[in-house]
Design a protein around this motif. Structure first.
Motif, PDB file in Angstrom:
ATOM      1  N   LEU A 101       0.833  -1.210   0.000  1.00  0.00           N
ATOM      2  CA  LEU A 101       0.000   0.000   0.000  1.00  0.00           C
ATOM      3  C   LEU A 101       0.864   1.255   0.000  1.00  0.00           C
ATOM      4  CD1 LEU A 101      -2.739   1.540   0.439  1.00  0.00           C
ATOM      5  CD2 LEU A 101      -2.314   1.260   2.895  1.00  0.00           C
ATOM      6  N   ILE A 102       1.913   1.266   0.823  1.00  0.00           N
ATOM      7  CA  ILE A 102       2.781   2.435   0.923  1.00  0.00           C
ATOM      8  C   ILE A 102       3.521   2.674  -0.387  1.00  0.00           C
ATOM      9  CG2 ILE A 102       4.797   3.397   2.098  1.00  0.00           C
ATOM     10  CD1 ILE A 102       3.875   1.989   4.629  1.00  0.00           C
ATOM     11  N   SER A 105       1.174   4.150  -2.879  1.00  0.00           N
ATOM     12  CA  SER A 105       0.877   5.527  -2.494  1.00  0.00           C
ATOM     13  C   SER A 105       2.019   6.461  -2.868  1.00  0.00           C
ATOM     14  CB  SER A 105       0.608   5.616  -0.988  1.00  0.00           C
ATOM     15  OG  SER A 105      -0.481   4.803  -0.610  1.00  0.00           O
ATOM     16  N   ASN A 109       1.953   9.580  -5.384  1.00  0.00           N
ATOM     17  CA  ASN A 109       2.383  10.879  -4.850  1.00  0.00           C
ATOM     18  C   ASN A 109       3.444  11.514  -5.731  1.00  0.00           C
ATOM     19  OD1 ASN A 109       2.446  12.462  -1.914  1.00  0.00           O
ATOM     20  ND2 ASN A 109       4.390  12.568  -2.998  1.00  0.00           N
ATOM     21  N   VAL A 121      -2.495  10.912   0.479  1.00  0.00           N
ATOM     22  CA  VAL A 121      -2.563  10.099  -0.745  1.00  0.00           C
ATOM     23  C   VAL A 121      -2.908   8.663  -0.375  1.00  0.00           C
ATOM     24  CG1 VAL A 121      -1.263   9.210  -2.715  1.00  0.00           C
ATOM     25  CG2 VAL A 121      -0.937  11.583  -1.970  1.00  0.00           C
ATOM     26  N   GLN A 122      -2.233   8.163   0.650  1.00  0.00           N
ATOM     27  CA  GLN A 122      -2.546   6.826   1.150  1.00  0.00           C
ATOM     28  C   GLN A 122      -3.976   6.773   1.665  1.00  0.00           C
ATOM     29  OE1 GLN A 122      -0.004   4.382   4.130  1.00  0.00           O
ATOM     30  NE2 GLN A 122      -1.631   5.296   5.382  1.00  0.00           N
ATOM     31  N   LEU A 125      -6.523   6.166  -1.061  1.00  0.00           N
ATOM     32  CA  LEU A 125      -6.592   4.765  -1.475  1.00  0.00           C
ATOM     33  C   LEU A 125      -7.356   3.921  -0.454  1.00  0.00           C
ATOM     34  CD1 LEU A 125      -2.973   4.131  -2.847  1.00  0.00           C
ATOM     35  CD2 LEU A 125      -5.035   4.726  -4.121  1.00  0.00           C
TER      36      LEU A 125
END
Length: 498
Positions: A101-102, A105, A109, A121-122, A125
């Motif tokens: 996920l990071i 993101s 970004n 941004v994360q 999602l």
């Protein structure tokens, strides 16, 4: 007796509404609206760092770029972090689905800013993922139900899923956001299989992916994959096609392997931290004779001085990372020996279980603030906006392990008659609901047991998040089924699955 005019008018409005907006769509829209307001409209709500961010941050290409970041710990939420521009020498500390996920993101970004990562941004999602999870869950509970019941469930769902105690995690690097969303997807897809809503193959894919991401999201979730694999065996037989059964069986086998791998791949550094707390904040804390307790593990009684201490204290009696402690302390006990000790000392086990129960109904850890420092709120201030459910739960839920046992028995009692009827009717699909409830409850219990045995009472409110999340979903499902009269009403027929 004639119906009151206002009641008849309400019914007419409900019929019109049902033509265009389903209960699941209504609940999802309201949850999305409230979540967007909380996370993306100033003052932004998030979670302060408790010191754990570094574990996931540096290895994924981010770093702390705020000069006074140390002063923000626990008190203030920080939304901006630096992005490494050159070689990143920081190796991954542990394997987690959160890293995926990071990384995604960061990639998004960087389309707008190459140097500074905005955690929102994360959050975007996660909010999109959350929207789908809420829709499927409410749909699983309200499908084919009368509108007057379905909309009641939809409104109640908003109070649970839009509660800021849950959504504040989206603006943080804590793995609880992934746990909450994937747990919801897992339960929803299982219930949709039970209800025979949407494609069975599609729901199977969601069940597998959410279970995999949930299991690998946190080290303490290692038992989750095993629990899903065992309790999900009945899902193999909801359809008679060989292809479906093979795919479902393979999915469950992979989830079990993922659970085992998650446990095996826990770095030794974290193993020792947890073992230290399991002894100093667990067994020794509850022991009336710490010296004698240590001797029963073959540990020198002088280490009783460590009772009540934590691994991260700046000034300690002994170097917690020294080879001396490794040889004379850590190497003398493990998960199995600690479990055996508690089984042999039920009085101590009861004390620590009740201690765990006191934190088992807290969604948002009380130690972490929700606001940025620039907002001007006091250090550690938490938002109360749209937090009615979490505050009531924390205030009113009985804080004893006995209540947890009673809760489980009540849930089993509510769903057992339908399960027995399904067995008599030989309708496999109708048999799946009770095992799904048990799966959720066992996963919740694993969160408590792993926390206690693995780390004592250290940071219990955060470590028991899996239980409080499972408790909410199961309880809400039971309430919704009672409202929709779906506990015993649908009598299973003979199995006629394709």
């Amino acid at each position: 007796m004639a119906k009151a005019p206002w009641f008849k008018k309400l019914g007419d409005w409900m019929k019109i509404l049902s033509r265009y907006v389903s209960p699941s769509l209504l609940a999802t829209s309201l949850v999305l609206l409230i979540t967007v307001f909380v996370l993306f409209v100033p003052p932004y709500v998030g979670m302060a760092d408790n010191g754990d961010y570094f574990r996931i941050l540096y290895s994924n290409g981010l770093y702390f770029n705020t000069p006074d970041y140390d002063s923000l710990y626990f008190g203030y939420f920080n939304k901006e972090f630096g992005i490494f521009q050159y070689f990143n020498e920081n190796a991954s500390m542990y394997t987690s689905s959160q890293a995926l996920l990071i990384r995604v993101s960061i990639w998004i970004n960087q389309l707008f800013n190459q140097q500074v990562f905005d955690i929102r941004v994360q959050a975007v999602l996660l909010t999109l993922m959350y929207t789908g999870a809420v829709y499927l869950f409410v749909e699983a509970l309200t499908w084919r139900m009368k509108p007057k019941y379905g909309y009641i469930v939809a409104v109640l769902a908003v109070f649970l899923f839009a509660d800021t105690a849950y959504t504040a995690f989206f603006n943080s690097f804590f793995g609880e956001s992934i746990v909450w969303i994937m747990l919801t997807y897992l339960f929803a897809s299982g219930l949709l299989l039970f209800r025979k809503r949407y494609s069975d193959y599609g729901m199977m894919v969601i069940f597998f992916i959410s279970g995999l991401l949930l299991t690998t999201s946190k080290q303490q979730n290692a038992p989750v994959g095993i629990i899903i694999a065992v309790m999900g065996i009945i899902l193999i037989f909801v359809r008679k096609q060989r292809s479906f059964r093979l795919m479902m069986a393979s999915s469950l086998a992979l989830l079990m392997i993922a659970g085992i791998a998650t446990y095996v791949l826990i770095p030794k550094e974290f193993v020792n931290v947890n073992k230290y707390h399991a002894m100093t904040r667990g067994i020794l804390m509850q022991s009336e004779d710490p010296e004698k307790t240590l001797e029963s593990f073959g540990i020198n009684r002088q280490y009783a001085i460590l009772r009540g201490t934590i691994h991260y204290e700046p000034y300690t009696t002994v170097d917690v990372n020294s080879q001396i402690l490794e040889d004379s302390f850590y190497n003398h006990y493990g998960f199995v020996s600690i479990l055996s000790y508690y089984l042999a000392h039920p009085d101590q086990a009861g004390k620590i279980m009740n201690l765990a129960a006191k934190s088992a109904f807290t969604i948002r850890p009380p130690a972490m603030g929700n606001y940025e420092k620039s907002v001007g709120k006091p250090f550690g201030a938490q938002t109360k906006f749209f937090s009615v459910y979490s505050q009531l739960k924390r205030a009113l839920a009985p804080k004893t392990f006995g209540f947890i046992i009673i809760w489980m028995l009540v849930i089993i009692g509510l769903y057992a008659p339908h399960f027995v009827a399904a067995i008599k009717a030989k309708h496999v699909r109708s048999m799946t609901r009770l095992p799904l409830m048990l799966m959720m409850m066992f996963m919740g219990l694993s969160g408590i047991f792993v926390s206690i045995i693995g780390a004592g009472d250290a940071d219990l409110a955060k470590h028991e998040f899996l239980f409080t999340a499972a408790f909410d979903l199961v309880t809400f499902a039971a309430v919704a089924d009672a409202i929709c009269r779906n506990l015993w009403q649908n009598k299973p027929e003979a199995d006629h699955e394709p």
